[in-house]
Structure formats: structure tokens, C-alpha cells
Design a protein around this motif. Sequence first.
Motif, PDB file in Angstrom:
ATOM      1  N   LYS A  26      -4.716  -3.483   7.199  1.00 30.74           N
ATOM      2  CA  LYS A  26      -3.823  -2.360   6.921  1.00 30.74           C
ATOM      3  C   LYS A  26      -4.563  -1.026   6.883  1.00 30.74           C
ATOM      4  O   LYS A  26      -3.974   0.031   7.149  1.00 30.74           O
ATOM      5  CB  LYS A  26      -3.111  -2.611   5.590  1.00 30.74           C
ATOM      6  CG  LYS A  26      -2.052  -1.578   5.234  1.00 30.74           C
ATOM      7  CD  LYS A  26      -1.343  -1.968   3.949  1.00 30.74           C
ATOM      8  CE  LYS A  26      -0.286  -0.920   3.570  1.00 30.74           C
ATOM      9  NZ  LYS A  26       0.409  -1.292   2.306  1.00 30.74           N
ATOM     10  N   TYR A  27      -5.860  -1.065   6.579  1.00 30.86           N
ATOM     11  CA  TYR A  27      -6.603   0.182   6.341  1.00 30.86           C
ATOM     12  C   TYR A  27      -7.757   0.426   7.312  1.00 30.86           C
ATOM     13  O   TYR A  27      -8.298   1.539   7.360  1.00 30.86           O
ATOM     14  CB  TYR A  27      -7.180   0.170   4.915  1.00 30.86           C
ATOM     15  CG  TYR A  27      -6.195  -0.244   3.858  1.00 30.86           C
ATOM     16  CD1 TYR A  27      -5.133   0.582   3.501  1.00 30.86           C
ATOM     17  CD2 TYR A  27      -6.313  -1.474   3.216  1.00 30.86           C
ATOM     18  CE1 TYR A  27      -4.219   0.206   2.521  1.00 30.86           C
ATOM     19  CE2 TYR A  27      -5.408  -1.866   2.243  1.00 30.86           C
ATOM     20  CZ  TYR A  27      -4.366  -1.026   1.900  1.00 30.86           C
ATOM     21  OH  TYR A  27      -3.464  -1.417   0.944  1.00 30.86           O
ATOM     22  N   GLU A 140      -2.431   2.897  -2.518  1.00 35.74           N
ATOM     23  CA  GLU A 140      -2.279   2.048  -1.342  1.00 35.74           C
ATOM     24  C   GLU A 140      -1.753   2.791  -0.129  1.00 35.74           C
ATOM     25  O   GLU A 140      -2.183   2.545   1.005  1.00 35.74           O
ATOM     26  CB  GLU A 140      -1.345   0.880  -1.698  1.00 35.74           C
ATOM     27  CG  GLU A 140      -1.313  -0.231  -0.697  1.00 35.74           C
ATOM     28  CD  GLU A 140      -0.577  -1.441  -1.241  1.00 35.74           C
ATOM     29  OE1 GLU A 140      -0.437  -2.418  -0.491  1.00 35.74           O
ATOM     30  OE2 GLU A 140      -0.141  -1.394  -2.409  1.00 35.74           O
ATOM     31  N   ASP A 141      -0.833   3.735  -0.344  1.00 36.12           N
ATOM     32  CA  ASP A 141      -0.251   4.465   0.791  1.00 36.12           C
ATOM     33  C   ASP A 141      -0.940   5.793   1.072  1.00 36.12           C
ATOM     34  O   ASP A 141      -0.480   6.578   1.903  1.00 36.12           O
ATOM     35  CB  ASP A 141       1.245   4.685   0.572  1.00 36.12           C
ATOM     36  CG  ASP A 141       1.550   5.552  -0.649  1.00 36.12           C
ATOM     37  OD1 ASP A 141       0.599   6.129  -1.226  1.00 36.12           O
ATOM     38  OD2 ASP A 141       2.730   5.659  -1.036  1.00 36.12           O
ATOM     39  N   SER A 143      -1.573   8.258  -1.191  1.00 31.29           N
ATOM     40  CA  SER A 143      -1.188   9.354  -2.088  1.00 31.29           C
ATOM     41  C   SER A 143      -2.285   9.600  -3.123  1.00 31.29           C
ATOM     42  O   SER A 143      -2.983   8.672  -3.560  1.00 31.29           O
ATOM     43  CB  SER A 143       0.130   9.021  -2.804  1.00 31.29           C
ATOM     44  OG  SER A 143       1.169   8.851  -1.867  1.00 31.29           O
ATOM     45  N   ARG A 218      -9.821   4.158  -2.060  1.00 29.38           N
ATOM     46  CA  ARG A 218      -8.475   3.602  -2.122  1.00 29.38           C
ATOM     47  C   ARG A 218      -8.356   2.498  -3.182  1.00 29.38           C
ATOM     48  O   ARG A 218      -9.185   1.585  -3.256  1.00 29.38           O
ATOM     49  CB  ARG A 218      -8.080   3.036  -0.756  1.00 29.38           C
ATOM     50  CG  ARG A 218      -6.575   2.764  -0.639  1.00 29.38           C
ATOM     51  CD  ARG A 218      -6.257   2.109   0.687  1.00 29.38           C
ATOM     52  NE  ARG A 218      -6.667   2.874   1.845  1.00 29.38           N
ATOM     53  CZ  ARG A 218      -5.908   3.800   2.439  1.00 29.38           C
ATOM     54  NH1 ARG A 218      -4.715   4.094   1.966  1.00 29.38           N
ATOM     55  NH2 ARG A 218      -6.347   4.437   3.513  1.00 29.38           N
ATOM     56  N   HIS A 220      -5.915  -0.546  -4.420  1.00 35.21           N
ATOM     57  CA  HIS A 220      -4.811  -1.425  -4.053  1.00 35.21           C
ATOM     58  C   HIS A 220      -5.127  -2.815  -4.588  1.00 35.21           C
ATOM     59  O   HIS A 220      -6.253  -3.071  -5.035  1.00 35.21           O
ATOM     60  CB  HIS A 220      -4.619  -1.447  -2.531  1.00 35.21           C
ATOM     61  CG  HIS A 220      -5.822  -1.872  -1.759  1.00 35.21           C
ATOM     62  ND1 HIS A 220      -6.081  -3.167  -1.411  1.00 35.21           N
ATOM     63  CD2 HIS A 220      -6.863  -1.137  -1.274  1.00 35.21           C
ATOM     64  CE1 HIS A 220      -7.213  -3.237  -0.736  1.00 35.21           C
ATOM     65  NE2 HIS A 220      -7.709  -2.021  -0.633  1.00 35.21           N
TER      66      HIS A 220
END
Length: 327
Positions: A26-27, A140-141, A143, A218, A220
Motif C-alpha cells: 500500500k505504501y 495511514e492515509d 494525514s 507513517r 498504521h
Amino acid sequence: MKRIVSSSESCAVSVSLLLISYQQKKYIEEALQSTLSQDYSGLQVVVSDDASTDGTWEIIQKIAASYKGQHQVIIRRNESNRGMAANFNEGLKCCSGELIVVQAGDDISESYRVSSLVKLWVNNRKEPDMLYSNVTWINEDGSLIKVDQKNPVIPSVDEIKRGSFFIAGGMAAAYSRRLFSKFGYLSEVVRTEDYVLTFRAIISGGLAFEPAALVKYRQHPQSEMAKRQNLSYDYQITRMYSAAKVAEAEDRFRSWKISQHNGCLYKMKLRMALFSVRIHHQSLTGTFWQRIGCAFLALFSLRLKFFFSILKRDVTRMLKGENKSPE
């Protein structure tokens, strides 16, 4: 217009940026693109993947194959999942730079991160063996959570000897190549490299800190920090501390100066210290029967320590002439 920093502006420092990845589909694209967007020319980008099975490796291959920029790109993958320390070591073997900047596969480096760290290193006459900076915490997104504004006081070697505990954030760190030339690779029992490498840097060339936030760190559910927080506090600290003590004992055994008269005794003492720490680490993380075995080995080591203490006393007296026969 984007400014490319010439390596000649920073005394021709060769730099490798090591990206460590595992199960970060995802990243990983955003993370890898941030390394390829660095404004420091002649950068070597090394990606080391720990046998990801979620598509992370395929994304890495695709980006590397399509990259046409100025940086050298090397990608590699372990045949099986070997853990953080082993993956770090294997990636390190591919790095040729005299300064090695490290990034996780779910974080984002600011485009000026490498050039800022090189400037910091050169301004300190390339003496520090570890450089690190503040970070921007994101969720996670992507922000914003918070921006660090730390101004840490780095302890001296004497303070470390007296028990001071200090960790420089590995998520925003860079290391000199000589640190690994002096102490070698990480022991594979180490869970997080920053615990051990901070200690090694403090007793070697020291640390330097950059106040700017150069990394977006990050948070998460699968992040390293989240995994640490899911452990009970006592178990987490004890296990990480024991792993760090293993590396500490190994480092001291390699680097301490052994005098002519007491060299043999010190070597025995250090080997016993390393043996005891390894027993302690295994007793915390091993199976039931391994823990039972560690208990017996611990008792045996106590008997050996007593024997060595008596031997040291007798040899010391002999060297001082206290046991000379009367004439």
C-alpha cells in the motif's frame, strides 16, 4: 524549478540510500518515489525486500525498470523471510556510499533529506557516525498527526557507562560506513536497529542532529512502532534491552584494548559476560525447554564467575609480588 545539489558542493560525498521493505504494498510506491526524487546528484538507491508476498516486490521491480533518472538503482530480494536485521545487513552489503541513509518502505523522505544530512555531516568534518533528524508523523492515509520539534541532548560516553539510556530514531537516521567497518553487521537477534546502532555511534564517532523534519513517519497497524506498542511495556523493553546488550558485549569484545598482563583474564571475563547476556535473552524469548536449559546454564555460569574471580585475585597478587616465597 527543482534544484539538483551537486555532490561537489558537499565535498564529493558518496551516498547510498537504503530502503528496507516487507509487506508494504500500500505504501511502497510513494516511499520509493520519494527516494528517487532526492535532489542530491549521484545518489545510489538500494532497495532490500524481505521476501514480501503481498505484491510489494512486483511494485519495486516495475518502478525500478521504468526509472530513467540520474540516480543509480539497485534492487534485491531475500529468498525467504529473514527478519529486519538480516534484511538490513543484506541491503547494506549492496551499498557503496561512505554515508548510508536509511528509510523504511512505508515512510516518505523529503526531497532535500539526503542533501541536508550531507551538509550536516560535512559541517561536522564527517566525524559523527550517526546522523538523524526530527520527523513528521502521518497516519495511514498520509494525514498529519504532528511534527516533532525536539532538540535532544545527546549523552556522553561516560553518561552511557553510568546507565544513561538514549535512542536516536532509526526511522530518520543515516550512518557512516566506518561504523559498520568497525563493529560489523547487526546480530540477527536484534529487532530494531536503532537501539544497537545508537550505542555503537555514541562510543565511536558520536551523533549529529538536524532539527528539520526530513522524514514523514507513517503510523498504521502494521508499522514497527505499532508492533512495539502492542507488546506489554515490560516485555518489550526487557527483550529489546537484552538484544542491545548482546551487541554491546560483542562490540566491547572487539574493540577494547587488552593489556599484556591481564589480557587473558579480561577475555575470559568478557566471554562470560556475553555468554550470560545470551542466556538471559534466550530465557526471555525461547521455548519452555530452552528456558529450563537456560536456568541450568545460568547456575553453571555463576560457578565459573566465582572461579574466575578467585583466579583473578591470585594472579593479581602474583603480579604485585604478594605471593613471593621468602628468601
